[in-house]
Structure formats: C-alpha cells, structure tokens
Design a protein around this motif. Structure first.
Motif, PDB file in Angstrom:
ATOM      1  N   ARG A   1      -6.590   8.365   0.236  1.00  0.00           N
ATOM      2  CA  ARG A   1      -6.653   9.721   0.784  1.00  0.00           C
ATOM      3  C   ARG A   1      -5.266  10.345   0.651  1.00  0.00           C
ATOM      4  O   ARG A   1      -4.276   9.751   1.077  1.00  0.00           O
ATOM      5  N   PRO A   2      -5.159  11.519   0.031  1.00  0.00           N
ATOM      6  CA  PRO A   2      -3.851  12.159  -0.142  1.00  0.00           C
ATOM      7  C   PRO A   2      -3.120  12.318   1.196  1.00  0.00           C
ATOM      8  O   PRO A   2      -3.710  12.697   2.203  1.00  0.00           O
ATOM      9  N   GLY A   3      -1.849  11.952   1.178  1.00  0.00           N
ATOM     10  CA  GLY A   3      -1.017  12.084   2.367  1.00  0.00           C
ATOM     11  C   GLY A   3      -1.047  10.878   3.297  1.00  0.00           C
ATOM     12  O   GLY A   3      -0.191  10.746   4.163  1.00  0.00           O
ATOM     13  N   ALA A   4      -2.022  10.005   3.139  1.00  0.00           N
ATOM     14  CA  ALA A   4      -2.108   8.821   3.999  1.00  0.00           C
ATOM     15  C   ALA A   4      -1.132   7.765   3.496  1.00  0.00           C
ATOM     16  O   ALA A   4      -0.962   7.588   2.297  1.00  0.00           O
ATOM     17  N   ARG A   5      -0.482   7.083   4.423  1.00  0.00           N
ATOM     18  CA  ARG A   5       0.405   5.970   4.070  1.00  0.00           C
ATOM     19  C   ARG A   5      -0.367   4.686   4.295  1.00  0.00           C
ATOM     20  O   ARG A   5      -0.587   4.285   5.432  1.00  0.00           O
ATOM     21  N   THR A   6      -0.788   4.070   3.200  1.00  0.00           N
ATOM     22  CA  THR A   6      -1.638   2.890   3.307  1.00  0.00           C
ATOM     23  C   THR A   6      -1.009   1.714   2.575  1.00  0.00           C
ATOM     24  O   THR A   6      -0.194   1.887   1.673  1.00  0.00           O
TER      25      THR A   6
ATOM     26  N   VAL B   1       0.821 -17.327  -1.315  1.00  0.00           N
ATOM     27  CA  VAL B   1       0.337 -16.094  -1.949  1.00  0.00           C
ATOM     28  C   VAL B   1       1.542 -15.380  -2.553  1.00  0.00           C
ATOM     29  O   VAL B   1       2.556 -15.178  -1.894  1.00  0.00           O
ATOM     30  N   ARG B   2       1.417 -15.043  -3.830  1.00  0.00           N
ATOM     31  CA  ARG B   2       2.466 -14.328  -4.539  1.00  0.00           C
ATOM     32  C   ARG B   2       1.923 -12.957  -4.953  1.00  0.00           C
ATOM     33  O   ARG B   2       0.730 -12.824  -5.196  1.00  0.00           O
ATOM     34  N   ALA B   3       2.820 -11.981  -5.050  1.00  0.00           N
ATOM     35  CA  ALA B   3       2.364 -10.631  -5.406  1.00  0.00           C
ATOM     36  C   ALA B   3       3.380  -9.949  -6.314  1.00  0.00           C
ATOM     37  O   ALA B   3       4.573 -10.269  -6.286  1.00  0.00           O
ATOM     38  N   TRP B   4       2.865  -9.010  -7.107  1.00  0.00           N
ATOM     39  CA  TRP B   4       3.676  -8.198  -8.010  1.00  0.00           C
ATOM     40  C   TRP B   4       3.246  -6.738  -7.864  1.00  0.00           C
ATOM     41  O   TRP B   4       2.064  -6.445  -7.696  1.00  0.00           O
ATOM     42  N   VAL B   5       4.209  -5.849  -7.949  1.00  0.00           N
ATOM     43  CA  VAL B   5       3.944  -4.410  -7.923  1.00  0.00           C
ATOM     44  C   VAL B   5       4.595  -3.824  -9.165  1.00  0.00           C
ATOM     45  O   VAL B   5       5.808  -3.963  -9.356  1.00  0.00           O
ATOM     46  N   GLY B   6       3.785  -3.217 -10.016  1.00  0.00           N
ATOM     47  CA  GLY B   6       4.311  -2.665 -11.264  1.00  0.00           C
ATOM     48  C   GLY B   6       4.987  -3.708 -12.134  1.00  0.00           C
ATOM     49  O   GLY B   6       5.944  -3.404 -12.842  1.00  0.00           O
TER      50      GLY B   6
ATOM     51  N   ARG C   1       0.213   3.230  -3.530  1.00  0.00           N
ATOM     52  CA  ARG C   1       0.623   4.572  -3.941  1.00  0.00           C
ATOM     53  C   ARG C   1      -0.150   4.977  -5.183  1.00  0.00           C
ATOM     54  O   ARG C   1      -0.639   4.137  -5.931  1.00  0.00           O
ATOM     55  N   ALA C   2      -0.221   6.271  -5.406  1.00  0.00           N
ATOM     56  CA  ALA C   2      -0.933   6.780  -6.576  1.00  0.00           C
ATOM     57  C   ALA C   2      -0.395   6.145  -7.846  1.00  0.00           C
ATOM     58  O   ALA C   2       0.809   6.089  -8.063  1.00  0.00           O
ATOM     59  N   ARG C   3      -1.326   5.625  -8.639  1.00  0.00           N
ATOM     60  CA  ARG C   3      -1.045   5.034  -9.949  1.00  0.00           C
ATOM     61  C   ARG C   3      -0.284   3.708  -9.885  1.00  0.00           C
ATOM     62  O   ARG C   3       0.236   3.246 -10.892  1.00  0.00           O
ATOM     63  N   SER C   4      -0.219   3.072  -8.718  1.00  0.00           N
ATOM     64  CA  SER C   4       0.457   1.777  -8.650  1.00  0.00           C
ATOM     65  C   SER C   4      -0.467   0.663  -9.116  1.00  0.00           C
ATOM     66  O   SER C   4      -1.690   0.769  -9.033  1.00  0.00           O
ATOM     67  N   GLN C   5       0.133  -0.404  -9.631  1.00  0.00           N
ATOM     68  CA  GLN C   5      -0.577  -1.592 -10.103  1.00  0.00           C
ATOM     69  C   GLN C   5      -0.097  -2.765  -9.252  1.00  0.00           C
ATOM     70  O   GLN C   5       1.085  -3.086  -9.247  1.00  0.00           O
ATOM     71  N   VAL C   6      -1.021  -3.398  -8.522  1.00  0.00           N
ATOM     72  CA  VAL C   6      -0.693  -4.499  -7.623  1.00  0.00           C
ATOM     73  C   VAL C   6      -1.493  -5.725  -8.043  1.00  0.00           C
ATOM     74  O   VAL C   6      -2.708  -5.633  -8.263  1.00  0.00           O
ATOM     75  N   VAL C   7      -0.812  -6.872  -8.152  1.00  0.00           N
ATOM     76  CA  VAL C   7      -1.454  -8.138  -8.472  1.00  0.00           C
ATOM     77  C   VAL C   7      -1.132  -9.120  -7.354  1.00  0.00           C
ATOM     78  O   VAL C   7       0.039  -9.279  -6.992  1.00  0.00           O
TER      79      VAL C   7
END
Length: 137
Positions: A57-62, A87-92, A106-112
C-alpha cells in the motif's frame, strides 16, 4: 495499488523453493486461474498471485515480518515457516545481517530468505509492466 508498488520475495528451505501463495492479506477474494480478484478488504501487504510479488500500500512502512504476521507463518533468525536452522537473507543481492523480520519491503525491492543449503541469490526481479492490478482496495 498503483503500478510499481510491489516488492519480490523468494523463499528457500532445505534446498527447495517455497511458494509464496496468493491470498495473503486478502479477504473475500474470488480465485480465478490461481489469481485472486475482487477482494472486500486488504492489508498494507498482500499477494494476489503465487509469484512472490508482494503488493504494498503506497505510503505504508512494511517489513518482511509484517507479511509473515499477516500470513500467520513463522519467521526469525532460526526459523523459516516450519523449517529450523540459521536463516540468511539478501536484499538487492546484498547480505542482510539483521533479523529477517526487519527487512523493509519497498517498491521494486528483491528479497531472498534462505534456510538450509546455499542457493543462487537474485539481485533483481523483472516486475511485470504496469504492476499487479488484480484487486482494488
């Protein structure tokens, strides 16, 4: 949701892909061909297709933790869904060193997010043109 207000989430456990299902954060939708349409109510984070695309949702911080809370599934430093282990994670494409629940969506983010053996980590995702527009808030 407006086009571009999506993030992409990939989950891997025990060396396998875990599908992020359609219908997270969606109430009263009809399912047609695996896609949810016509919801009565939605949350700030939701999925309408089983592709890992998370609508924001635009404007929401999630965060990733918010999505898992709405989904009703476990996530922490040592647990991903019903799988236990680090648990391991990557962002972009960059390693996330903190709690995976705190990863901002965030918009257009890639999370693994991964538990178990190493997997190829994608730094980007090819979002569909025009965004996901199956549901109306």
């Amino acid at each position: 949701m407006r086009p571009g207000a999506e993030a992409h989430l990939e989950l891997f456990a025990a060396g396998r892909v875990v599908i992020v299902p359609a219908g997270i954060g969606v109430l009263g939708a009809r399912r047609r061909g695996g896609v949810d349409t016509g919801a009565r109510c939605t949350t700030d984070v939701r999925t309408t297709e089983p592709t890992g695309v998370v609508e924001l949702r635009p404007g929401a911080r999630t965060t990733v933790g918010d999505l898992f809370a709405v989904w009703g599934r476990a996530l922490g430093r040592d647990r991903l869904l019903g799988f236990r282990g680090p648990v391991r994670a990557w962002v972009g494409g960059r390693r996330w060193r903190g709690d995976p629940r705190a990863i901002p969506l965030r918009a257009r983010s890639q999370v693994v997010v991964v538990t178990g053996p190493a997997v190829p980590v994608h730094a980007t995702y090819a979002f569909p043109p025009g965004g996901v527009t199956h549901l109306r808030p």
